[in-house]
Every structure is written in C-alpha cells, then in structure tokens.
Design a protein around this motif. Sequence first.
Motif, mmCIF file in Angstrom:
data_model
loop_
_atom_site.group_PDB
_atom_site.id
_atom_site.type_symbol
_atom_site.label_atom_id
_atom_site.label_comp_id
_atom_site.label_asym_id
_atom_site.label_seq_id
_atom_site.Cartn_x
_atom_site.Cartn_y
_atom_site.Cartn_z
ATOM 1 N N ASP A 185 22.899 46.142 24.407
ATOM 2 C CA ASP A 185 23.268 46.620 23.072
ATOM 3 C C ASP A 185 24.492 45.871 22.556
ATOM 4 O O ASP A 185 24.527 45.460 21.389
ATOM 5 C CB ASP A 185 23.530 48.127 23.115
ATOM 6 N N SER A 186 25.470 45.671 23.396
ATOM 7 C CA SER A 186 26.675 44.935 23.009
ATOM 8 C C SER A 186 26.351 43.476 22.673
ATOM 9 O O SER A 186 26.873 42.923 21.704
ATOM 10 C CB SER A 186 27.704 45.000 24.138
ATOM 11 N N GLU B 106 23.510 42.348 21.567
ATOM 12 C CA GLU B 106 22.795 42.353 20.284
ATOM 13 C C GLU B 106 23.773 42.544 19.120
ATOM 14 O O GLU B 106 23.733 41.798 18.135
ATOM 15 C CB GLU B 106 21.753 43.477 20.264
ATOM 16 N N LYS B 107 24.650 43.528 19.229
ATOM 17 C CA LYS B 107 25.582 43.829 18.131
ATOM 18 C C LYS B 107 26.574 42.696 17.887
ATOM 19 O O LYS B 107 26.972 42.466 16.749
ATOM 20 C CB LYS B 107 26.321 45.131 18.414
ATOM 21 N N SER B 108 26.945 41.977 18.938
ATOM 22 C CA SER B 108 27.893 40.872 18.773
ATOM 23 C C SER B 108 27.230 39.609 18.243
ATOM 24 O O SER B 108 27.917 38.660 17.863
ATOM 25 C CB SER B 108 28.583 40.564 20.101
#
Length: 151
Positions: A40-41, A43-45
Amino acid sequence: MLDPQDRRLLLRLQKDSRLSNQQLADEVGMSASACWRRVDSLEKSGVIARYTALVDREQAGFAMSAILHVALERHDQTFVTQFVARVKKRPEVLECFATTGDADYHLRVVVSDMAAYNRFLDDFMFKIPGLRHVRTNVILKEIKYEVALPF
C-alpha cells in the motif's frame, strides 16, 4: 530509498502481480498485514505506478516491430508539443523516448505486417509537420525483453 524487503516485494510483483497478499507475504517471508502495508505504501508513494498484463505481441497478431529514429526539422516548442501529442495517441507506438544523438526521438512501433507499417508511415508519420527524417530499424528477433527492474 527502498529497503531489502521492499525490493523483494517489487521483484516478486513484477513477475506476477496477481498473487494474493497472503501468497506474496509467504514468498517474501513476512506477515500478511506487514506485506499489505508495504505494498500500500509503495502504491501511494508512486513506486508502484500501475498493474498491467503483458501480452505476447506475436500471439496477439502484431508480428512486426520496429525502432524508428525520428529527427525534427526544428525544435520549436510548437513542433515538439504537436509531435509528442500525436505520438501519444497512436496505439502502434508502444514507447517513445526523447534522446541525444542524430535522432531526437526513438519510437518502438508494433503492427501486424509490412503493409500495416507502410500505412502507419504514409497515413501518420509522414504527415506530421516539422519532421526532418524518419529511419527504421526492423526488429528481426527479440533477444532480451525485460519489463522489470533488476532489484
């Protein structure tokens, strides 16, 4: 900066992004919750930009591919902007790179056959204003084709 666990996750996802979170966690040796948080991190970054399917071009009917070396007559912003906008719209153009050297741009183009390639040139490339020349290298054989980063 990516740590070793992120690199292992990315390497595995590049090979098969359809793994379940649990399968991915098992393969890289971490808990499912830690794996989900890291992915998730990533992807978000923006490290993971998107997920895609790799298609075998020949099996899909695109037997011919070529590298085009394109030089512009002028490097006026108007010509550059028009060229880039037009190239981005063409599905035959899989990749386009602004480069140094004799050519301003290198394009990787795929089509069904030589007749389709000639139509691409006549109906599209040669109608773009401001082109100085277009040179073609037909790809005879793909020796190495990697779409994954070497983590």
